[in-house]
Write a protein that holds these residues in place. Structure first.
Motif, PDB file in Angstrom:
ATOM      1  N   HIS A  29      -4.002   0.515   9.785  1.00 20.48           N
ATOM      2  CA  HIS A  29      -4.353  -0.051   8.484  1.00 20.48           C
ATOM      3  C   HIS A  29      -5.757   0.374   8.083  1.00 20.48           C
ATOM      4  N   HIS A  30      -5.830   1.297   7.138  1.00 16.98           N
ATOM      5  CA  HIS A  30      -7.135   1.662   6.588  1.00 16.98           C
ATOM      6  C   HIS A  30      -6.948   2.229   5.180  1.00 16.98           C
ATOM      7  N   HIS A  31      -7.840   1.801   4.287  1.00 12.98           N
ATOM      8  CA  HIS A  31      -7.805   2.277   2.905  1.00 12.98           C
ATOM      9  C   HIS A  31      -9.152   1.986   2.246  1.00 12.98           C
ATOM     10  N   LEU A  32      -9.449   2.726   1.187  1.00 13.09           N
ATOM     11  CA  LEU A  32     -10.671   2.472   0.426  1.00 13.09           C
ATOM     12  C   LEU A  32     -10.558   1.121  -0.258  1.00 13.09           C
ATOM     13  N   THR A  33     -11.689   0.446  -0.412  1.00 16.77           N
ATOM     14  CA  THR A  33     -11.696  -0.840  -1.092  1.00 16.77           C
ATOM     15  C   THR A  33     -12.935  -0.941  -1.970  1.00 16.77           C
ATOM     16  N   ASP A  34     -12.787  -1.613  -3.092  1.00 17.78           N
ATOM     17  CA  ASP A  34     -13.948  -1.848  -3.955  1.00 17.78           C
ATOM     18  C   ASP A  34     -14.153  -3.339  -4.188  1.00 17.78           C
ATOM     19  N   GLY A  35     -13.362  -4.183  -3.509  1.00 15.55           N
ATOM     20  CA  GLY A  35     -13.559  -5.616  -3.663  1.00 15.55           C
ATOM     21  C   GLY A  35     -12.346  -6.422  -3.240  1.00 15.55           C
ATOM     22  N   ILE A  36     -12.307  -7.633  -3.741  1.00 13.43           N
ATOM     23  CA  ILE A  36     -11.274  -8.596  -3.356  1.00 13.43           C
ATOM     24  C   ILE A  36     -10.703  -9.238  -4.616  1.00 13.43           C
ATOM     25  N   ILE A  37      -9.413  -9.489  -4.613  1.00 13.19           N
ATOM     26  CA  ILE A  37      -8.779 -10.212  -5.717  1.00 13.19           C
ATOM     27  C   ILE A  37      -8.365 -11.584  -5.196  1.00 13.19           C
ATOM     28  N   PHE A  38      -8.917 -12.620  -5.825  1.00 11.86           N
ATOM     29  CA  PHE A  38      -8.544 -13.991  -5.495  1.00 11.86           C
ATOM     30  C   PHE A  38      -7.442 -14.403  -6.466  1.00 11.86           C
ATOM     31  N   GLN A  39      -6.352 -14.932  -5.929  1.00 11.21           N
ATOM     32  CA  GLN A  39      -5.255 -15.336  -6.797  1.00 11.21           C
ATOM     33  C   GLN A  39      -4.664 -16.642  -6.303  1.00 11.21           C
ATOM     34  N   PRO A  40      -4.135 -17.428  -7.234  1.00 12.54           N
ATOM     35  CA  PRO A  40      -3.523 -18.691  -6.824  1.00 12.54           C
ATOM     36  C   PRO A  40      -2.174 -18.437  -6.161  1.00 12.54           C
ATOM     37  N   ASN A  41      -1.669 -19.449  -5.478  1.00 15.82           N
ATOM     38  CA  ASN A  41      -0.348 -19.352  -4.869  1.00 15.82           C
ATOM     39  C   ASN A  41       0.678 -19.601  -5.971  1.00 15.82           C
ATOM     40  N   ALA A  42       0.902 -18.544  -6.772  1.00 15.26           N
ATOM     41  CA  ALA A  42       1.791 -18.631  -7.933  1.00 15.26           C
ATOM     42  C   ALA A  42       2.441 -17.270  -8.135  1.00 15.26           C
ATOM     43  N   PRO A  43       3.528 -17.213  -8.896  1.00 16.10           N
ATOM     44  CA  PRO A  43       4.192 -15.925  -9.143  1.00 16.10           C
ATOM     45  C   PRO A  43       3.253 -14.931  -9.823  1.00 16.10           C
ATOM     46  N   TYR A  44       3.464 -13.659  -9.532  1.00 16.03           N
ATOM     47  CA  TYR A  44       2.678 -12.579 -10.113  1.00 16.03           C
ATOM     48  C   TYR A  44       2.941 -12.497 -11.613  1.00 16.03           C
ATOM     49  N   ILE A  45       1.879 -12.273 -12.366  1.00  7.15           N
ATOM     50  CA  ILE A  45       1.983 -12.098 -13.819  1.00  7.15           C
ATOM     51  C   ILE A  45       1.582 -10.674 -14.147  1.00  7.15           C
ATOM     52  N   CYS A  46       2.464  -9.940 -14.780  1.00 12.30           N
ATOM     53  CA  CYS A  46       2.167  -8.571 -15.194  1.00 12.30           C
ATOM     54  C   CYS A  46       1.256  -8.610 -16.419  1.00 12.30           C
ATOM     55  N   GLY A  47       0.214  -7.800 -16.432  1.00 12.14           N
ATOM     56  CA  GLY A  47      -0.741  -7.802 -17.539  1.00 12.14           C
ATOM     57  C   GLY A  47      -1.941  -8.649 -17.190  1.00 12.14           C
ATOM     58  N   THR A  48      -2.564  -9.244 -18.179  1.00 16.77           N
ATOM     59  CA  THR A  48      -3.757 -10.058 -17.951  1.00 16.77           C
ATOM     60  C   THR A  48      -3.367 -11.418 -17.403  1.00 16.77           C
ATOM     61  N   ASP A  49      -3.919 -11.761 -16.248  1.00 15.62           N
ATOM     62  CA  ASP A  49      -3.681 -13.067 -15.634  1.00 15.62           C
ATOM     63  C   ASP A  49      -5.026 -13.777 -15.542  1.00 15.62           C
ATOM     64  N   VAL A  50      -5.231 -14.782 -16.375  1.00 15.75           N
ATOM     65  CA  VAL A  50      -6.517 -15.475 -16.420  1.00 15.75           C
ATOM     66  C   VAL A  50      -6.781 -16.303 -15.169  1.00 15.75           C
ATOM     67  N   ASN A  51      -5.792 -16.440 -14.290  1.00 13.49           N
ATOM     68  CA  ASN A  51      -5.973 -17.206 -13.064  1.00 13.49           C
ATOM     69  C   ASN A  51      -6.436 -16.344 -11.897  1.00 13.49           C
ATOM     70  N   LEU A  52      -6.581 -15.042 -12.113  1.00 13.97           N
ATOM     71  CA  LEU A  52      -7.084 -14.154 -11.066  1.00 13.97           C
ATOM     72  C   LEU A  52      -8.590 -14.001 -11.193  1.00 13.97           C
TER      73      LEU A  52
END
Length: 141
Positions: A29-52
């Motif tokens: 397991h190795h890959h480039l990273t530029d940060g972290i995405i915090f998300q709620p325990n909820a279904p994925y929303i395609c497009g803009t998700d104001v909860n991320l």
């Protein structure tokens, strides 16, 4: 996915190599990273998700801008002849509106030429740009 309580452990696997940050966990397991995405325990929303919440390292903070069409007579009457060839850019505002950011975001000529070459090749209307606080200049990613 990692629980917030395990954030320190997660970040301990990020190493800096040749000016980039890489997540390394074991041999597989190795890959480039530029940060972290915090998300709620909820279904994925395609497009803009104001909860991320997207957290990025300061040296990797970028934004996506839309390349706007040239505006007639933009820059006329000013002293700076370069204004006539300014790349107009915008970001998405509330309720899908476009906020013109042209006067705040000026790419140096070399960065603009790279962006224009890529646009010519792929026809994209969206560009990723960042601001380098050490030089005070925007760059095209």
């Amino acid at each position: 996915f990692v629980k917030r309580a395990d954030l320190d452990r997660l970040l301990s696997y990020v190493v800096e190599e040749r000016g980039t940050k890489t997540y390394r966990f074991g041999d597989t397991h190795h890959h480039l990273t530029d940060g972290i995405i915090f998300q709620p325990n909820a279904p994925y929303i395609c497009g803009t998700d104001v909860n991320l919440l997207k957290w990025k390292y300061l040296d990797t903070v970028t934004i996506d801008v839309e390349i706007l069409p040239p505006r007639a007579n933009f820059g006329r009457g000013r002293n700076n002849a370069d204004d006539e060839n300014v790349l107009r850019v915008g970001v998405m505002g509330e309720e899908g509106t476009t906020v013109d950011m042209t006067r705040y975001l000026r790419l140096p000529p070399s960065e603009r030429h790279r962006l224009e070459a890529d646009r010519h090749e792929n026809g994209s209307k969206i560009a990723e740009v960042g601001f380098d606080p050490t030089t005070g200049e925007w760059y095209y990613r």
